[in-house]
Design a protein around this motif. Sequence first.
Motif, mmCIF file in Angstrom:
data_model
loop_
_atom_site.group_PDB
_atom_site.id
_atom_site.type_symbol
_atom_site.label_atom_id
_atom_site.label_comp_id
_atom_site.label_asym_id
_atom_site.label_seq_id
_atom_site.Cartn_x
_atom_site.Cartn_y
_atom_site.Cartn_z
ATOM 1 N N HIS A 1 0.850 -1.197 0.000
ATOM 2 C CA HIS A 1 0.000 0.000 0.000
ATOM 3 C C HIS A 1 0.882 1.242 0.000
ATOM 4 C CE1 HIS A 1 -3.260 2.678 0.872
ATOM 5 N NE2 HIS A 1 -2.792 2.980 2.070
ATOM 6 N N SER B 1 4.648 0.784 5.108
ATOM 7 C CA SER B 1 3.531 0.180 5.862
ATOM 8 C C SER B 1 4.036 -0.831 6.893
ATOM 9 C CB SER B 1 2.564 -0.529 4.908
ATOM 10 O OG SER B 1 1.849 0.413 4.156
ATOM 11 N N ASP C 1 -3.855 0.039 6.815
ATOM 12 C CA ASP C 1 -4.594 -0.184 5.569
ATOM 13 C C ASP C 1 -4.207 -1.496 4.900
ATOM 14 O OD1 ASP C 1 -6.029 2.093 5.778
ATOM 15 O OD2 ASP C 1 -4.910 3.238 4.277
ATOM 16 N N THR C 2 -3.171 -2.152 5.402
ATOM 17 C CA THR C 2 -2.627 -3.338 4.728
ATOM 18 C C THR C 2 -3.664 -4.431 4.565
ATOM 19 O OG1 THR C 2 -0.390 -2.879 5.456
ATOM 20 C CG2 THR C 2 -0.905 -5.175 4.968
ATOM 21 N N LEU D 1 -7.632 -5.256 5.556
ATOM 22 C CA LEU D 1 -8.899 -4.759 6.108
ATOM 23 C C LEU D 1 -9.876 -5.923 6.184
ATOM 24 C CD1 LEU D 1 -9.049 -1.623 3.791
ATOM 25 C CD2 LEU D 1 -8.223 -1.674 6.139
ATOM 26 N N ALA E 1 -5.464 -3.301 0.964
ATOM 27 C CA ALA E 1 -5.285 -1.885 0.665
ATOM 28 C C ALA E 1 -5.287 -1.633 -0.839
ATOM 29 C CB ALA E 1 -3.950 -1.430 1.249
ATOM 30 N N THR E 2 -5.617 -0.409 -1.193
ATOM 31 C CA THR E 2 -5.488 -0.006 -2.590
ATOM 32 C C THR E 2 -4.003 0.186 -2.904
ATOM 33 O OG1 THR E 2 -5.720 2.294 -1.918
ATOM 34 C CG2 THR E 2 -7.702 1.176 -2.697
ATOM 35 N N THR E 3 -3.665 -0.044 -4.160
ATOM 36 C CA THR E 3 -2.275 0.150 -4.576
ATOM 37 C C THR E 3 -2.267 0.957 -5.868
ATOM 38 O OG1 THR E 3 -2.410 -1.988 -5.702
ATOM 39 C CG2 THR E 3 -1.381 -1.985 -3.540
ATOM 40 N N HIS F 1 -9.414 0.805 8.763
ATOM 41 C CA HIS F 1 -10.781 1.173 8.362
ATOM 42 C C HIS F 1 -11.680 -0.051 8.515
ATOM 43 C CE1 HIS F 1 -9.369 4.888 6.374
ATOM 44 N NE2 HIS F 1 -8.356 4.150 5.920
#
Lengths: 200, 201
Positions: free
Chosen positions: A111, A115, A129-130, A132, A137-139, A169
Amino acid sequence: MRIFPHLSTERLANVYLVTDDDGNGIIIDPAHIDKEIIENIEKTGTNLKAVLITHRHLTHTEGLGTLIKIYDIDIYSASDEINGIRCRRLSDGDRLQIGKLDIEVISVPGHSMDSLVYRINEGALFTGDTLLSGSIATTHSHIEKELLVHSICTKLLSISDTAIIYPGHGALSKLRIEKMFNHDLLESADWDNLNQKARV
Amino acid sequence: MFSLNKCASPGCPAFAYKDTGYCYHHNPEKEAILASLIRQLEEASTVRDVSIVNAEVIGVKAGKGGTIMASNFSFTVFEDCTFESMAIIESFFDYCIFRRCAFIGDDIRYSVFAGSTFINCRINDSTVIHNSFMGIDTYDSDFSANDFYFSNFSLAKLVDTSLEDCNLKRTNFRAALTKNVSFRYSNPEEAFFRKEEGYTI
């Protein structure tokens, strides 16, 4: 150990207050420090010792400035500074002992390259965020996504299935749940291969 | 927070019950532990920091105003239980079976029901925000008149289930399968569905 999750409505991010049995406490990812968190620290008589940052994105660090104005605390992250505030730098495999909290630092890039995941007292994973609940996570690219999936599989999935996930989150989870229902991991091209290796 | 220490019984991965060293299942005081839990629920006191895995809780009518906090009830079977006007905070009910259970007027937050099965159950008039219902199976159930803000139903299988008059803002139904599910008077347009999939199968 007590863990108090708090949903920051400003950023829809989770802020965690973690305390040991002696009242020593840490904050993980101060997304936005509001009155409720301060009241929680004070009501529980927590002696706030440190702040741990999972990664430098503002969504998880915006409240850092507020915290250092109120408390005399050490700040730990994978960088030397966050938002212009000096930090103690952590890297993969480092261990911290804060009161009775035994903290293992796990680097899981993907991410963002900085991280970190914090494993506290063996069973609690603070993943930022890694990882969830139900997703990863978004990349910025497919290469980073592959790196992230590979990092999660090799570094996190070997931990006990009962480990509890406290993400940056969304809802809480457990590793067993993510292995079964994490849609992003299940969709990943080499999930079966990596998951098998992690089990071995 | 329930104890994160593992059970002392060889090979048992479950969390120990408080400071006894053994999980509920391997604890010599097993019956007393379950009886204590049921008494606490019925007396509407606070159930806190307990881990009771793979138990059977049958016919319990929890007292109004009680609280379940930071506890773990994974793999437990709940039958004919009622949880009314309770607060359920930061607790784990993953891989449970709920049969003919009712959650009425509850405040349920930061809790996990992932992998559980709900058969002929009701969750009504409750605040159910920021919870995980990932991979749940529901049959012949009524989840109407709730606030499911920011809760996660991804990979759930909802059959003959009503989600009427619910707040579904930021509720995640990614890859959920629904059959004969009613969203009447709810706001599924503010929930997350995978675009290529419809609401129903």
